[in-house]
Design an enzyme around this catalytic site. Sequence first.
Site, PDB file in Angstrom:
ATOM      1  N   ASP A  80      42.425  35.049  31.236  1.00  0.00           N
ATOM      2  CA  ASP A  80      43.057  35.175  32.553  1.00  0.00           C
ATOM      3  C   ASP A  80      42.742  33.974  33.441  1.00  0.00           C
ATOM      4  OD1 ASP A  80      44.452  36.347  34.580  1.00  0.00           O
ATOM      5  OD2 ASP A  80      43.189  38.117  34.774  1.00  0.00           O
ATOM      6  N   CYS A 122      50.234  36.253  36.100  1.00  0.00           N
ATOM      7  CA  CYS A 122      49.813  37.294  35.145  1.00  0.00           C
ATOM      8  C   CYS A 122      50.941  38.182  34.642  1.00  0.00           C
ATOM      9  CB  CYS A 122      48.776  38.202  35.800  1.00  0.00           C
ATOM     10  SG  CYS A 122      47.470  37.363  36.688  1.00  0.00           S
ATOM     11  N   HIS A 179      48.034  45.132  33.795  1.00  0.00           N
ATOM     12  CA  HIS A 179      48.805  44.549  34.902  1.00  0.00           C
ATOM     13  C   HIS A 179      50.313  44.595  34.670  1.00  0.00           C
ATOM     14  CE1 HIS A 179      48.249  41.539  38.464  1.00  0.00           C
ATOM     15  NE2 HIS A 179      48.602  42.748  38.834  1.00  0.00           N
ATOM     16  N   ASP A 344      46.978  33.248  30.458  1.00  0.00           N
ATOM     17  CA  ASP A 344      48.223  33.811  30.980  1.00  0.00           C
ATOM     18  C   ASP A 344      48.872  32.958  32.068  1.00  0.00           C
ATOM     19  OD1 ASP A 344      46.360  34.337  32.977  1.00  0.00           O
ATOM     20  OD2 ASP A 344      47.215  36.300  33.463  1.00  0.00           O
TER      21      ASP A 344
HETATM   22 CA    CA Z   1      46.325  35.408  35.388  1.00  0.00          CA
END
Ligand code: CA
Length: 535
Positions: A80, A122, A179, A344
């Site tokens: 991330d 994301c 997410h 991401d």
């Molecule tokens: Ca991210």
Amino acid sequence: MKRITAGMSAFACAVALTAGVAAAQGDKPVDGFLAKTTRPAPNREPVIDLPQDRAAAAAALGRARARFGRAPNIVMILVDDVGWSDIGVFGGGAAVGSPTPNLDRLAAGGLRLTSAYSQPSCTPTRAALLTGRLPVRSGLLRPYLPGENNAATGLNGEVTLAELLKKAGYATQAIGKWHLGGAEQAQPQNVGFDDYYGILTSSDDYTAWREPWRNPDLVNDPDRRAWAEKGETMGIVAGKTGAAATLAYPIDRDTIRFVDEKLTDRATQFIASRKNEKNPFFLYVGTRGAHFDNYPHPQVAGKSPGRYPYKDVIVELDHRVGQVVEALKASGQLDNTIVMIASDNGPMLETFPDTGTTPFRSGKGSIYEGGVRTPMIVSWPGVIAPGRVSDGLFDLMDVFATSLSLAGRADLVPTDRYIDSIDQTGFFLAPQGQSARRVEYYWVNNIFMGARVAEFKYLMHDQITESDDSWPRSSPFSAAYTTSVYGGKMFDLYIDPKEEHALAPLKQPQIPVVAAAVQAQLATFKAYPPKVPIR
Ligand code: CA
């Protein structure tokens, strides 16, 4: 070589010669600029046809299936907000205070992609990877924010990779950051995964309101605190198909330090449990760490050479990846498992200095390379030749069709909707495989910004990151805005990887080639209207 280079410029000739060395054992070297493409089906993105790479990949898959008696396991690790050059083999690692020996080793044993792409943030990246479709088609344009995620229905109506791999006989496990909607029907275990253990929303949703330096009103005022507590998801949740996930591990500012350890433990337990199973598995892991704010495990906190929490977290993530690989090895499954690792989106610039690094322009939220060029490693020992490096274009969306081909079920790719994903098994598995993708498209929300063909990136819209409202000043994620650019901007990413010199006047001969790719992409939305109108 003479036939291929006839009529080409000296520069293009040099590119072809270099590629020629790399492609000696496969199809003739491809110059993406001149390459012809064909559509595998009316609803599929055009591909560069590379029959020798395809045949070599089919042969490699056949050998693996003969040896192991089944299709390979597929592990996708999505980190991330990690910057392109936070990882050693991408030029960072020890050089930026966060050595990554495990990732470097994995890359040395497999394929390192230098032009792999995510979406700018994301949710769109994760949606694109799992659906094989551009965010504008799936409708998941931007991250769910606090207050939105719990009720969000996410991939509603989309067909997920997990769902299709399950059809192909795979056990499907999701771990970590999701997410993609927190409503029960949107949770991973209800959109194709057998089982889920992870955090439904973004890392900061669990901590930002608890940090006195960020939000002293929410921390210190009992009424506001009660309001904040009511709205948030509480921690790691766990669940199986058919039900809502329930709380498994509460997260606060202290326990968050152990989340990546917990996620990794769950991943290694899952891998160990698969040791004697007959069917292959798909393991999708979204790590927590490296997304702001950074909360390294106590064992690494302050101990990386860089000492910043972000640097510590990168060291920890490298260790966690090592643990997953070790679990595959210890259970005898490494040789029949393809492992893909990518970020991401680019680093979060707003949290400087505690953030990642990129050699490219801008960061998370941006369609400049710093926002979307993702460090990607692909490993399958004994099948993917070690030490390979390629600048061929790869989009994380391509994981979708590629995984179905690896599973031997390319026939499961949906036919009732447009699929942007390209089958890249030839690229991955042929000894000197080349990318079948000719064009990378740049989107921010529902704005079609531009495209890249070969080394040329053409932008019809500009993304202005220096808004009066933003802090810090160069802040693509929080306060960017777009404008159309008269005549477009043209960058040559080989001579100007930082995109500092728009060359439209000098590159007039090449612009129509990239512009034509844009027009071809736009035409797909006429035949297959997107869920969200294009701006
Ligand atoms: Ca991210």
